[in-house]
Design a protein around this motif. Structure first.
Motif, mmCIF file in Angstrom:
data_model
loop_
_atom_site.group_PDB
_atom_site.id
_atom_site.type_symbol
_atom_site.label_atom_id
_atom_site.label_comp_id
_atom_site.label_asym_id
_atom_site.label_seq_id
_atom_site.Cartn_x
_atom_site.Cartn_y
_atom_site.Cartn_z
ATOM 1 N N ARG A 198 6.337 -17.509 -0.153
ATOM 2 C CA ARG A 198 7.017 -16.961 1.018
ATOM 3 C C ARG A 198 6.979 -15.439 1.035
ATOM 4 N N VAL A 199 7.104 -14.795 -0.122
ATOM 5 C CA VAL A 199 7.073 -13.333 -0.164
ATOM 6 C C VAL A 199 5.745 -12.808 0.363
ATOM 7 N N LYS A 200 4.659 -13.411 -0.053
ATOM 8 C CA LYS A 200 3.346 -12.967 0.447
ATOM 9 C C LYS A 200 3.256 -13.126 1.964
ATOM 10 N N GLU A 201 3.683 -14.290 2.447
ATOM 11 C CA GLU A 201 3.577 -14.546 3.884
ATOM 12 C C GLU A 201 4.457 -13.591 4.684
ATOM 13 N N GLU A 202 5.686 -13.328 4.226
ATOM 14 C CA GLU A 202 6.598 -12.465 4.968
ATOM 15 C C GLU A 202 6.158 -11.005 4.924
ATOM 16 N N ILE A 203 5.614 -10.558 3.808
ATOM 17 C CA ILE A 203 5.116 -9.184 3.713
ATOM 18 C C ILE A 203 3.980 -8.976 4.708
ATOM 19 N N GLU A 204 3.050 -9.922 4.773
ATOM 20 C CA GLU A 204 1.933 -9.796 5.716
ATOM 21 C C GLU A 204 2.408 -9.922 7.154
ATOM 22 N N LYS A 205 3.418 -10.793 7.410
ATOM 23 C CA LYS A 205 3.942 -10.959 8.765
ATOM 24 C C LYS A 205 4.609 -9.667 9.254
ATOM 25 N N ALA A 206 5.183 -8.896 8.330
ATOM 26 C CA ALA A 206 5.826 -7.630 8.704
ATOM 27 C C ALA A 206 4.825 -6.503 8.920
ATOM 28 N N GLY A 207 3.531 -6.790 8.792
ATOM 29 C CA GLY A 207 2.507 -5.777 9.013
ATOM 30 C C GLY A 207 2.230 -4.901 7.812
ATOM 31 N N LEU A 208 2.763 -5.268 6.658
ATOM 32 C CA LEU A 208 2.506 -4.507 5.446
ATOM 33 C C LEU A 208 1.249 -5.021 4.756
ATOM 34 N N THR A 209 0.670 -4.182 3.915
ATOM 35 C CA THR A 209 -0.606 -4.500 3.289
ATOM 36 C C THR A 209 -0.419 -4.762 1.794
ATOM 37 N N ILE A 210 -1.043 -5.831 1.334
ATOM 38 C CA ILE A 210 -1.105 -6.080 -0.108
ATOM 39 C C ILE A 210 -2.488 -5.627 -0.562
ATOM 40 N N PRO A 211 -2.603 -4.419 -1.118
ATOM 41 C CA PRO A 211 -3.929 -3.836 -1.369
ATOM 42 C C PRO A 211 -4.605 -4.431 -2.596
ATOM 43 N N PHE A 212 -5.921 -4.380 -2.552
ATOM 44 C CA PHE A 212 -6.702 -4.692 -3.747
ATOM 45 C C PHE A 212 -6.758 -3.452 -4.623
ATOM 46 N N PRO A 213 -6.864 -3.627 -5.936
ATOM 47 C CA PRO A 213 -7.029 -2.457 -6.818
ATOM 48 C C PRO A 213 -8.291 -1.683 -6.443
ATOM 49 N N GLN A 214 -8.196 -0.361 -6.383
ATOM 50 C CA GLN A 214 -9.316 0.488 -6.000
ATOM 51 C C GLN A 214 -9.681 1.414 -7.157
ATOM 52 N N ARG A 215 -10.980 1.652 -7.309
ATOM 53 C CA ARG A 215 -11.472 2.599 -8.317
ATOM 54 C C ARG A 215 -12.488 3.545 -7.670
ATOM 55 N N SER A 216 -12.381 4.791 -8.008
ATOM 56 C CA SER A 216 -13.379 5.772 -7.556
ATOM 57 C C SER A 216 -14.399 5.964 -8.668
ATOM 58 N N ALA A 240 0.830 -1.205 0.000
ATOM 59 C CA ALA A 240 0.000 0.000 0.000
ATOM 60 C C ALA A 240 0.870 1.262 0.000
ATOM 61 N N TYR A 241 0.315 2.367 -0.507
ATOM 62 C CA TYR A 241 1.040 3.630 -0.535
ATOM 63 C C TYR A 241 1.327 4.142 0.880
ATOM 64 N N SER A 242 0.516 3.721 1.835
ATOM 65 C CA SER A 242 0.727 4.158 3.214
ATOM 66 C C SER A 242 1.801 3.347 3.931
ATOM 67 N N ASP A 243 2.234 2.255 3.350
ATOM 68 C CA ASP A 243 3.269 1.417 3.968
ATOM 69 C C ASP A 243 4.651 1.982 3.690
ATOM 70 N N SER A 244 5.612 1.561 4.519
ATOM 71 C CA SER A 244 6.996 1.992 4.349
ATOM 72 C C SER A 244 7.668 1.171 3.238
ATOM 73 N N ILE A 245 8.203 1.865 2.249
ATOM 74 C CA ILE A 245 8.907 1.175 1.164
ATOM 75 C C ILE A 245 10.161 0.488 1.691
ATOM 76 N N ASP A 246 10.861 1.172 2.601
ATOM 77 C CA ASP A 246 12.092 0.584 3.148
ATOM 78 C C ASP A 246 11.785 -0.714 3.901
ATOM 79 N N ALA A 247 10.672 -0.741 4.619
ATOM 80 C CA ALA A 247 10.304 -1.954 5.346
ATOM 81 C C ALA A 247 10.028 -3.100 4.371
ATOM 82 N N GLY A 248 9.356 -2.771 3.269
ATOM 83 C CA GLY A 248 9.084 -3.811 2.275
ATOM 84 C C GLY A 248 10.364 -4.328 1.637
ATOM 85 N N LEU A 249 11.296 -3.411 1.329
ATOM 86 C CA LEU A 249 12.570 -3.829 0.740
ATOM 87 C C LEU A 249 13.387 -4.664 1.724
#
Length: 283
Positions: A248-266, A185-194
């Motif tokens: 593993r990438v999906k599991e570790e990203i979620e374990k770190a508290g980061l969000t894998i967002p769904f596509p959003q449309r206004s 998500a845009y609200s998540d830390s990029i450095d944390a994800g990296l």
């Protein structure tokens, strides 16, 4: 009975001569068959003794050696019966030109097969993509190349078609790079994800050290920031590593508290003059 005796007495020498020549012909054919089998066996054994002899060459060499041996045997047979082989060779040469024009597509397959063997863009056992076809190379013969697809299909492709197409060899270099992309998500830390991706790369034993794994931000998508993990693995480890890392990438990203967002449309809905309703919905 008297007629048979009389015929034998007057033609015995010719009959014996014909019989002798026929026996010689049978011996030559039998010897040619034995020699051809021996040569084919020797070529197959040579493949195991000499590492430089590509397994792809074996079917072509066996077929070529067999044809040459039988042609030599045929020349001997014609010579036994007193046929002028020189004139026959000239006649065969003229006939060969006519046949070559009629069978130009077949001959082009042979020529393409020879070029494939000399330049070796792939070998037996390599996984290749040729045009719209992907599969493991099982055999290259005089006319066709045999492939086996992922789902076990048998494909025989003419050599001329393969020679005229771009060939993508997935096996030749012995290693291959995989790209694992994950969105946060845009609200998540990029450095944390990296940091999560770098940790996964350090702990993955199947990654090669040279080239070293890399992590990066690859794009700003509509609903997420796409991060990428790049790593190199040996050919035999590529697909097991790729499948394991996606999980593993999906599991570790979620374990770190980061969000894998769904596509959003206004969605803006105009319900009347001067009235606008705004609703957000997942794509």
């Amino acid at each position: 009975m008297e007629m048979i005796v009389e015929f034998w007495s007057s033609h015995s020498e010719s009959i014996i001569g014909i019989g002798y020549n026929a026996l010689l012909c049978l011996i030559i054919l039998f010897a040619s068959t034995i020699v051809a089998k021996g040569v084919r066996r020797s070529i197959r054994k040579a493949k195991d003794r000499f590492e430089k002899l590509d397994a792809t060459l074996v079917p072509i060499l066996c077929a070529t050696a067999t044809y040459v041996i039988y042609i030599i045997g045929g020349v001997f047979i014609l010579d036994i019966f007193g046929v002028n082989t020189a004139s026959i060779i000239a006649l065969l040469g003229a006939a060969g030109i006519a046949v070559g024009l009629a069978l130009k597509d077949t001959l082009s397959n042979i020529a393409a097969g020879i070029m494939l063997l000399f330049l070796r863009p792939f070998r037996t056992g390599d996984f290749v993509e040729i045009g719209s076809v992907m599969g493991s190379v099982k055999e290259i013969n005089l006319f066709t190349t045999i492939l086996e697809t992922f789902d076990g299909l048998y494909i025989a492709s003419p050599n001329s078609v393969i020679w005229g197409s771009s060939i993508k060899n997935y096996t030749r270099n012995g290693k291959r790079r995989m790209d694992i992309v994950i969105g946060i998500a845009y609200s998540d830390s990029i450095d944390a994800g990296l940091d999560v991706l770098k940790k996964i790369a350090r702990e993955e034993p199947r990654f090669l050290n040279d080239p070293a794994p890399e992590t990066m931000v690859v794009s700003m998508a509509e609903s997420c920031v796409n991060l990428q993990l790049r790593g190199w693995a040996a050919i035999d480890d590529y697909w097991p590593t790729y499948w394991d890392l996606n999980k593993r990438v999906k599991e570790e990203i979620e374990k770190a508290g980061l969000t894998i967002p769904f596509p959003q449309r206004s969605v803006h809905v105009v319900t009347g003059p001067g009235t606008i309703d705004v609703a957000e919905a997942g794509a």
